[in-house]
Design a protein around this motif. Structure first.
Motif, PDB file in Angstrom:
ATOM      1  N   LYS A 123      -1.575  36.215 -12.099  1.00 54.21           N
ATOM      2  CA  LYS A 123      -0.389  35.367 -12.103  1.00 54.21           C
ATOM      3  C   LYS A 123      -0.676  33.882 -12.310  1.00 54.21           C
ATOM      4  O   LYS A 123      -0.352  33.048 -11.460  1.00 54.21           O
ATOM      5  CB  LYS A 123       0.394  35.567 -10.805  1.00 54.21           C
ATOM      6  CG  LYS A 123       1.013  36.953 -10.665  1.00 54.21           C
ATOM      7  CD  LYS A 123       2.110  36.908  -9.610  1.00 54.21           C
ATOM      8  CE  LYS A 123       3.067  38.072  -9.694  1.00 54.21           C
ATOM      9  NZ  LYS A 123       2.466  39.353 -10.001  1.00 54.21           N
ATOM     10  N   SER A 136      -0.019  30.111 -13.724  1.00 55.92           N
ATOM     11  CA  SER A 136       1.221  29.416 -14.076  1.00 55.92           C
ATOM     12  C   SER A 136       1.256  29.084 -15.567  1.00 55.92           C
ATOM     13  O   SER A 136       2.319  29.019 -16.166  1.00 55.92           O
ATOM     14  CB  SER A 136       1.390  28.151 -13.237  1.00 55.92           C
ATOM     15  OG  SER A 136       0.279  27.309 -13.390  1.00 55.92           O
ATOM     16  N   ARG A 173       7.563  32.143 -16.275  1.00 54.70           N
ATOM     17  CA  ARG A 173       6.134  32.126 -16.055  1.00 54.70           C
ATOM     18  C   ARG A 173       5.526  33.400 -16.616  1.00 54.70           C
ATOM     19  O   ARG A 173       6.172  34.443 -16.546  1.00 54.70           O
ATOM     20  CB  ARG A 173       5.824  32.012 -14.539  1.00 54.70           C
ATOM     21  CG  ARG A 173       6.173  30.665 -13.912  1.00 54.70           C
ATOM     22  CD  ARG A 173       5.304  29.554 -14.485  1.00 54.70           C
ATOM     23  NE  ARG A 173       5.587  28.255 -13.880  1.00 54.70           N
ATOM     24  CZ  ARG A 173       6.472  27.364 -14.337  1.00 54.70           C
ATOM     25  NH1 ARG A 173       7.181  27.647 -15.422  1.00 54.70           N
ATOM     26  NH2 ARG A 173       6.634  26.211 -13.739  1.00 54.70           N
ATOM     27  N   ASP A 200      10.056  32.909  -9.053  1.00 53.33           N
ATOM     28  CA  ASP A 200       9.509  32.172  -7.918  1.00 53.33           C
ATOM     29  C   ASP A 200       8.208  31.524  -8.380  1.00 53.33           C
ATOM     30  O   ASP A 200       7.158  32.149  -8.430  1.00 53.33           O
ATOM     31  CB  ASP A 200       9.256  33.132  -6.752  1.00 53.33           C
ATOM     32  CG  ASP A 200       8.716  32.398  -5.534  1.00 53.33           C
ATOM     33  OD1 ASP A 200       8.488  31.172  -5.631  1.00 53.33           O
ATOM     34  OD2 ASP A 200       8.520  33.047  -4.501  1.00 53.33           O
ATOM     35  N   LYS A 201       8.322  30.244  -8.735  1.00 52.14           N
ATOM     36  CA  LYS A 201       7.171  29.577  -9.363  1.00 52.14           C
ATOM     37  C   LYS A 201       5.976  29.491  -8.424  1.00 52.14           C
ATOM     38  O   LYS A 201       4.838  29.408  -8.874  1.00 52.14           O
ATOM     39  CB  LYS A 201       7.576  28.173  -9.818  1.00 52.14           C
ATOM     40  CG  LYS A 201       8.576  28.172 -10.954  1.00 52.14           C
ATOM     41  CD  LYS A 201       8.756  26.748 -11.441  1.00 52.14           C
ATOM     42  CE  LYS A 201      10.022  26.600 -12.246  1.00 52.14           C
ATOM     43  NZ  LYS A 201      10.263  25.190 -12.589  1.00 52.14           N
ATOM     44  N   SER A 202       6.234  29.504  -7.101  1.00 56.73           N
ATOM     45  CA  SER A 202       5.111  29.361  -6.170  1.00 56.73           C
ATOM     46  C   SER A 202       4.201  30.595  -6.213  1.00 56.73           C
ATOM     47  O   SER A 202       3.067  30.551  -5.749  1.00 56.73           O
ATOM     48  CB  SER A 202       5.632  29.142  -4.743  1.00 56.73           C
ATOM     49  OG  SER A 202       6.315  30.296  -4.303  1.00 56.73           O
ATOM     50  N   GLN A 203       4.729  31.688  -6.787  1.00 53.65           N
ATOM     51  CA  GLN A 203       3.901  32.900  -6.898  1.00 53.65           C
ATOM     52  C   GLN A 203       2.919  32.815  -8.066  1.00 53.65           C
ATOM     53  O   GLN A 203       2.063  33.675  -8.218  1.00 53.65           O
ATOM     54  CB  GLN A 203       4.806  34.128  -7.111  1.00 53.65           C
ATOM     55  CG  GLN A 203       5.728  34.439  -5.955  1.00 53.65           C
ATOM     56  CD  GLN A 203       4.960  34.870  -4.717  1.00 53.65           C
ATOM     57  OE1 GLN A 203       4.107  35.744  -4.780  1.00 53.65           O
ATOM     58  NE2 GLN A 203       5.243  34.213  -3.601  1.00 53.65           N
ATOM     59  N   TRP A 204       3.098  31.813  -8.927  1.00 55.47           N
ATOM     60  CA  TRP A 204       2.262  31.710 -10.127  1.00 55.47           C
ATOM     61  C   TRP A 204       1.375  30.484  -9.999  1.00 55.47           C
ATOM     62  O   TRP A 204       1.859  29.354  -9.999  1.00 55.47           O
ATOM     63  CB  TRP A 204       3.138  31.615 -11.376  1.00 55.47           C
ATOM     64  CG  TRP A 204       3.953  32.858 -11.601  1.00 55.47           C
ATOM     65  CD1 TRP A 204       5.109  33.206 -10.959  1.00 55.47           C
ATOM     66  CD2 TRP A 204       3.660  33.928 -12.497  1.00 55.47           C
ATOM     67  NE1 TRP A 204       5.545  34.418 -11.413  1.00 55.47           N
ATOM     68  CE2 TRP A 204       4.682  34.891 -12.364  1.00 55.47           C
ATOM     69  CE3 TRP A 204       2.627  34.167 -13.417  1.00 55.47           C
ATOM     70  CZ2 TRP A 204       4.699  36.079 -13.098  1.00 55.47           C
ATOM     71  CZ3 TRP A 204       2.662  35.342 -14.166  1.00 55.47           C
ATOM     72  CH2 TRP A 204       3.678  36.289 -13.999  1.00 55.47           C
ATOM     73  N   ARG A 205       0.067  30.709  -9.893  1.00 57.16           N
ATOM     74  CA  ARG A 205      -0.858  29.593  -9.686  1.00 57.16           C
ATOM     75  C   ARG A 205      -2.078  29.723 -10.590  1.00 57.16           C
ATOM     76  O   ARG A 205      -2.606  30.820 -10.756  1.00 57.16           O
ATOM     77  CB  ARG A 205      -1.326  29.538  -8.223  1.00 57.16           C
ATOM     78  CG  ARG A 205      -0.258  29.112  -7.229  1.00 57.16           C
ATOM     79  CD  ARG A 205      -0.862  28.838  -5.845  1.00 57.16           C
ATOM     80  NE  ARG A 205      -1.598  27.585  -5.779  1.00 57.16           N
ATOM     81  CZ  ARG A 205      -2.915  27.502  -5.659  1.00 57.16           C
ATOM     82  NH1 ARG A 205      -3.657  28.578  -5.606  1.00 57.16           N
ATOM     83  NH2 ARG A 205      -3.495  26.315  -5.589  1.00 57.16           N
TER      84      ARG A 205
END
Lengths: 398, 266
Positions: free
Chosen positions: A158, A160, A221, A66-71
């Motif tokens: 976390k 990206s 990620r 879930d890319k939105s979890q990595w920022r």
């Protein structure tokens, strides 16, 4: 799993030509049938160029993270002898640029012993948050504790993407951590961009720089990339920058290492002109031996060495070990600035492999201008002192 | 002492080119050879064997033709050879390559010491060694420029850092990557070529490895994807600058600054 399917019926009569498509020689013809050997690198060129004979069959793609979890774009600071290596600042500058495009923060990870004082500087160069692990076990770069710190930082924050300097330590740490997270690592990137869901577009040279590759890490990620020193530019420093500094800590058990560093000796810096990355060369345009000090000063400011043509060695002005040319040394620096050198063929043969050649000479017809990338018609006695002043001023402002 | 050396077959020249029209890698007349950096890893292993005894195994991943580099290692004095060869390994990036090698080393091992060259001449990422050590869960050191010796199952070596030389002690099992020039590599011997001509090379496919899940190998096991390859831009145009000295020095300063030749001052 992903594989290449061969439609033998479409290949009739052109098997040999099709086999030649593969740059790795993996397509073989036996008894009129095409087959693919273990030499296949899955470059999929045969699929693009094979008129439908080769088909790429991909299984259902496993669910992506879930890319939105990595920022956030993280930079791992490089510290040697208690100082932050300039590659760190270059990476912060690039991270800032990338982060702005996807509205994410810039993190910086600072690892070492007695290095907390450097955190504020990292904010001033553009990091939004600095995470400091300042512990006695981290005095020397040892792989297990440093990887443990990077792992702890990544699990808690976390990011990206993680950018690491392409130094010996960085090139040891980044792959170790990337393997731990089972994610992608692109080494020695020369260009970085970002798009979509914070997907890094990574450009790097391969085959000794004869080929460039554009690489993505679409489903994993964080995305790891290493970048060498002097690829990107140092951003301007803002002494009023604000941001947060987090003091972090790991237990001594987590920082345990099987490796013992028993001594660290500074390297002898005495290098010959063959090893120098920058050379300033004195030619017959230099009027007297004392004037070499001027060119030596320019060489020092550029972190390089002073070299010369044969005439000056014969005049006894400079050591023979500094002579470039067929009867001297062959050099291949990143930058060479010739001052008052006419460019006799014996000289040019010893230096025309340099990456960037800048020539300063009063005579616009001098043969050196045939090989120079930048030819400057002018007087070294006017240009060089002025250039030295400008470089010194820039150094003081920074 | 059991030592493993990781080697690779690479194109005989780095002068490969891409056809600018078709985007195809030109490989006319490109011969294969042992990655030159691996010769230093091999020589290091051979010197340690001379001094401390033991056996050396070389391992490589590649097509059946890659047996040639294992034969060459035999001619230098290596005892055993393992070839990891399977179509399902194709398209491996750094992660999948390291993982495959780690599986192969587990199948052929255990080993006390694993030695890798600094980098290869084709991919030149210089990162497989460190990833391999992680998968094997053993410590590693890189940039080894001198080996002092082995005592009580512990290797003592010098590590080449940008500003210093660090001396490290690292216990077995461990992995090291060695610098070019650590020792002068020996030449393959004709006598050994004859002696080892019949020596078996152990060929391992995916089915011989402890982890048989194809999703972890080749293209499937590779998080990175090559979107495209292209020829580099040629930025070395020639230009002449003329004018008064002040303008010229100002222009030269801006050039040096924007091309990052002044960064060490900051």
């Amino acid at each position: 799993m992903a594989q290449i399917r061969i439609h033998q019926e479409k290949a009739a009569g052109k098997q040999e030509a099709l086999a030649k498509l593969c740059p790795f020689g993996a397509i073989e013809v036996a008894n009129g049938q095409l087959s693919i050997s273990a030499a296949c690198k899955m470059c999929r060129l045969c699929i693009r160029k094979g008129d439908g004979v080769f088909e790429f069959v991909e299984d259902e793609v496993k669910p992506a993270v879930d890319k939105s979890q990595w920022r956030g774009i993280a930079v791992v600071a490089e510290v040697e002898n208690g100082n932050v290596h300039p590659v760190t600042l270059e990476l912060i500058g690039k991270a800032k640029e990338l982060a702005a495009k996807v509205s994410e923060p810039v993190f910086c990870l600072l690892i070492g012993t007695d290095i907390s004082g450097k955190a504020k500087m990292l904010l001033e160069y553009g990091a939004n948050e600095v995470f400091v692990y300042d512990q006695p076990e981290l005095r020397h770069f040892r792989i297990e504790p440093y990887t443990a710190v990077l792992e702890d930082f990544i699990r808690n924050n976390k990011p990206s993407a993680v950018l690491v300097g392409g130094t010996p330590a960085g090139r040891s740490l980044a792959p170790r951590a990337a393997a731990r997270f089972r994610t992608g690592l692109t080494a020695d990137c020369t260009k970085l961009d970002i798009s979509g869901e914070s997907d890094l577009d990574q450009i790097r040279p391969a085959y000794g720089g004869n080929i460039m590759a554009h690489i993505n890490t679409p489903r994993h990620r964080p995305q790891f990339a290493t970048v060498r020193y002097k690829i990107f530019s140092i951003p301007p420093r803002n002494p009023n920058a604000s941001g947060r500094i987090h003091e972090c800590e790991l237990t001594p058990e987590k920082l345990a290492s099987a490796i013992e560093i028993t001594k660290v000796l500074p390297k002898a810096q005495e290098k010959g002109i063959e090893e120098a990355e920058v050379l300033v060369v004195a030619g017959r345009g230099v009027r007297k031996a004392e004037d070499l000090a001027l060119l030596q000063e320019l060489a020092d400011l550029l972190g390089g060495k002073l070299a010369s043509t044969r005439a000056l060695v014969e005049a006894g002005w400079i050591d023979a070990r500094c002579q470039i040319g067929l009867s001297g040394r062959t050099v291949k620096p990143k930058l060479i600035i010739t001052c008052g050198v006419s460019g006799a063929i014996q000289f040019v043969a010893g230096m025309n492999g340099a990456e960037k050649i800048i020539a300063i000479n009063t005579d616009s017809t001098a043969p050196i201008f045939q090989v120079a990338h930048i030819g400057i018609t002018g007087d070294l006695y006017k240009i060089v002192p002025d250039l030295i002043d400008r470089i010194k001023n820039a150094g003081e402002e920074a | 002492m059991k030592t493993a050396v990781c080697i690779k077959q690479v194109p005989g020249t780095s002068q490969v080119e891409i056809d600018p029209v078709t985007g195809v890698l030109k490989r006319d007349g490109v011969e294969s050879k042992m990655n030159p950096y691996d010769l230093y890893a091999l020589e290091t292993a051979l010197r340690l064997k001379q001094q401390y005894g033991g056996e050396i195994t070389v391992i490589t991943m590649g097509p059946p033709q890659a047996q040639a580099v294992i034969r060459e290692a035999f001619m230098m004095g290596v005892d055993h050879g393992v070839l990891l060869s399977d179509r399902r390994f194709g398209g491996a990036d750094v992660l999948a390559t390291s993982y495959t090698l780690s599986q192969g080393l587990q199948a052929a091992g255990p080993f006390d010491l694993i030695i890798c060259g600094k980098q290869t001449t084709d991919g030149d990422t210089a990162q497989v060694g460190a990833e391999l050590a992680e998968f094997l869960k053993i410590p590693h050191v890189t940039n080894v420029c001198k080996v002092h010796g082995i005592e009580a199952e512990t290797l003592e070596a010098d590590l080449d850092q940008p500003l210093s030389i660090a001396t490290a002690k690292i216990p077995f099992p461990c992995l090291i990557t060695v610098e070019k020039g650590i020792f002068e590599p020996r030449l393959p011997s004709y006598k050994r070529k004859k002696e080892t001509a019949d020596r078996q090379i152990r060929v391992l496919t995916l089915d011989d490895l402890p982890d048989k899940d194809p999703i972890h190998y080749g293209l499937n096991g590779s998080p990175t994807q090559v979107k495209r390859i292209f020829p580099p831009e040629n930025s070395n145009t020639r230009e002449m600058w003329e004018g008064n000295a002040d303008d010229l020095s100002s222009r030269l300063f801006r050039f040096l600054d924007s091309h990052k030749y002044l960064q060490q001052l900051r």
